[in-house]
Scaffold this active site. Sequence first.
Site, PDB file in Angstrom:
ATOM      1  N   LYS A  54      34.986  35.744  52.354  1.00  0.00           N
ATOM      2  CA  LYS A  54      35.974  36.530  51.595  1.00  0.00           C
ATOM      3  C   LYS A  54      37.312  36.722  52.306  1.00  0.00           C
ATOM      4  O   LYS A  54      38.079  37.621  51.962  1.00  0.00           O
ATOM      5  CB  LYS A  54      35.430  37.913  51.170  1.00  0.00           C
ATOM      6  CG  LYS A  54      34.138  37.913  50.433  1.00  0.00           C
ATOM      7  CD  LYS A  54      34.000  36.827  49.414  1.00  0.00           C
ATOM      8  CE  LYS A  54      34.897  36.984  48.220  1.00  0.00           C
ATOM      9  NZ  LYS A  54      34.790  35.757  47.357  1.00  0.00           N
ATOM     10  N   THR A  55      37.591  35.879  53.267  1.00  0.00           N
ATOM     11  CA  THR A  55      38.863  36.036  53.975  1.00  0.00           C
ATOM     12  C   THR A  55      39.887  34.976  53.574  1.00  0.00           C
ATOM     13  O   THR A  55      41.002  34.948  54.101  1.00  0.00           O
ATOM     14  CB  THR A  55      38.640  35.947  55.498  1.00  0.00           C
ATOM     15  OG1 THR A  55      37.978  34.702  55.770  1.00  0.00           O
ATOM     16  CG2 THR A  55      37.812  37.105  56.008  1.00  0.00           C
TER      17      THR A  55
HETATM   18  P1  A3P Z   1      39.500  37.980  46.167  1.00  0.00           P
HETATM   19  O1  A3P Z   1      38.913  37.115  45.102  1.00  0.00           O
HETATM   20  O2  A3P Z   1      38.688  39.196  46.469  1.00  0.00           O
HETATM   21  O3  A3P Z   1      40.967  38.303  45.926  1.00  0.00           O
HETATM   22  P2  A3P Z   1      36.694  33.116  50.349  1.00  0.00           P
HETATM   23  O4  A3P Z   1      37.174  31.803  49.860  1.00  0.00           O
HETATM   24  O5  A3P Z   1      36.540  33.150  51.849  1.00  0.00           O
HETATM   25  O6  A3P Z   1      35.511  33.598  49.600  1.00  0.00           O
HETATM   26  O7  A3P Z   1      37.853  34.171  50.089  1.00  0.00           O
HETATM   27  C1  A3P Z   1      38.243  34.546  48.795  1.00  0.00           C
HETATM   28  C2  A3P Z   1      39.572  35.242  48.916  1.00  0.00           C
HETATM   29  O8  A3P Z   1      40.589  34.307  49.286  1.00  0.00           O
HETATM   30  C3  A3P Z   1      40.066  35.840  47.621  1.00  0.00           C
HETATM   31  O9  A3P Z   1      39.513  37.140  47.542  1.00  0.00           O
HETATM   32  C4  A3P Z   1      41.600  35.786  47.770  1.00  0.00           C
HETATM   33  O10 A3P Z   1      42.186  37.055  47.980  1.00  0.00           O
HETATM   34  C5  A3P Z   1      41.830  34.943  49.031  1.00  0.00           C
HETATM   35  N1  A3P Z   1      42.840  33.873  48.944  1.00  0.00           N
HETATM   36  C6  A3P Z   1      43.720  33.580  49.934  1.00  0.00           C
HETATM   37  N2  A3P Z   1      44.514  32.565  49.567  1.00  0.00           N
HETATM   38  C7  A3P Z   1      44.127  32.189  48.329  1.00  0.00           C
HETATM   39  C8  A3P Z   1      44.598  31.186  47.417  1.00  0.00           C
HETATM   40  N3  A3P Z   1      45.595  30.366  47.728  1.00  0.00           N
HETATM   41  N4  A3P Z   1      43.987  31.106  46.210  1.00  0.00           N
HETATM   42  C9  A3P Z   1      42.974  31.956  45.881  1.00  0.00           C
HETATM   43  N5  A3P Z   1      42.486  32.909  46.708  1.00  0.00           N
HETATM   44  C10 A3P Z   1      43.055  33.029  47.920  1.00  0.00           C
END
Ligand code: A3P
Length: 322
Positions: A54-55
């Site tokens: 989730k980062t």
């Molecule tokens: P949220 O959906 O809570 O906003 P992971 O891929 O590690 O699961 O992380 C998901 C998170 O990546 C999303 O959390 C979002 O905030 C973040 N994120 C960062 N850059 C992004 C991008 N270019 N497109 C979509 N999500 C992005």
Amino acid sequence: LSSAPPVVLAEKYFQINILLMFQNPCHDVRHIRIWSHNKSCEQLPRFLVIGPQKTGTTALYAFLSMHPNISSNIPSPETFEEIQFFNGRNYYRGLSWYMDFFPLVKNTTAQFLFEKSATYFDGELVPKRAHALLQHAKLVTILISPSKRAYSWYQHTRAHGDPIALNYSFYDVISASDTAPKVLRDLRNRCLNPGKYAQHLERWLTYYTPQQLHIIDGDQLRSNPIEVMDQLQKFLKITPVFNYSNHLRYDPKKGFFCQVLNGDHTKCLGKGKGRLYQPMEEKAYKLLQRYYLSHNTALVKLLRRLGQRTVPQWLKDALTDT
Ligand code: A3P
């Protein structure tokens, strides 16, 4: 003389906790000599994106995959882009199982193999196992506010229809006591534990040197991925440098940077990434500020020790808000 059947013996072996640890056959000529002819030392990743979940790990994975000299593993039928080898039961499937995710491709320019498994970050055994096999690999981690990360994980489990996340508020989950039902404690732990960043990074640093570790500020990855990808390429020593400014563009509809296609179109991550949800309740925010205070303080000290020139803004805020 009699012996138990092989399966029973194998189970006994793991029960008495003899640690199975795959070493890199390429580090010893004697091992290379007796190794299968269809295996190659090139078939192992040169860097790992270790998470935590989730980062922004999927965004980083997508951006890295756009680079002509970088390739990831082939997808897993069970866990998609993540292999999740060094944690959990996959490790017992063996080295060949792992290496089959990195098929040898002839005449390719992609010399930099990597894999991203976001659960590696907080896995107890992962740094030790990863180091036994990939001692020269580089590590890439992304950190965001641990409170935000916890909330994003809660929202993720809700979106996946998890009945516990649907029936309990975020505050109920993070404030669940040790006498709460196991399912609730499990969700609480998955929300809270990965965010103890310093603790997990210290474990990685008992095996890997600080020079092998690259820390990305997840807020920067979100707001300025072009700069983040430039710095990452420097860390990985990848040449020629790929110019991400021609390939990433902010998409106002998505609210995130996305891949540029054919000049005027963008390809963004799916709707599971960058979800829309209610802001966190004030009391949950306050609880998490207190909960993570010691962990965030330890993280600042660790970053200083590692010689990081800048401390992420979210970390400064977390320490001044309390
Ligand atoms: P949220 O959906 O809570 O906003 P992971 O891929 O590690 O699961 O992380 C998901 C998170 O990546 C999303 O959390 C979002 O905030 C973040 N994120 C960062 N850059 C992004 C991008 N270019 N497109 C979509 N999500 C992005």
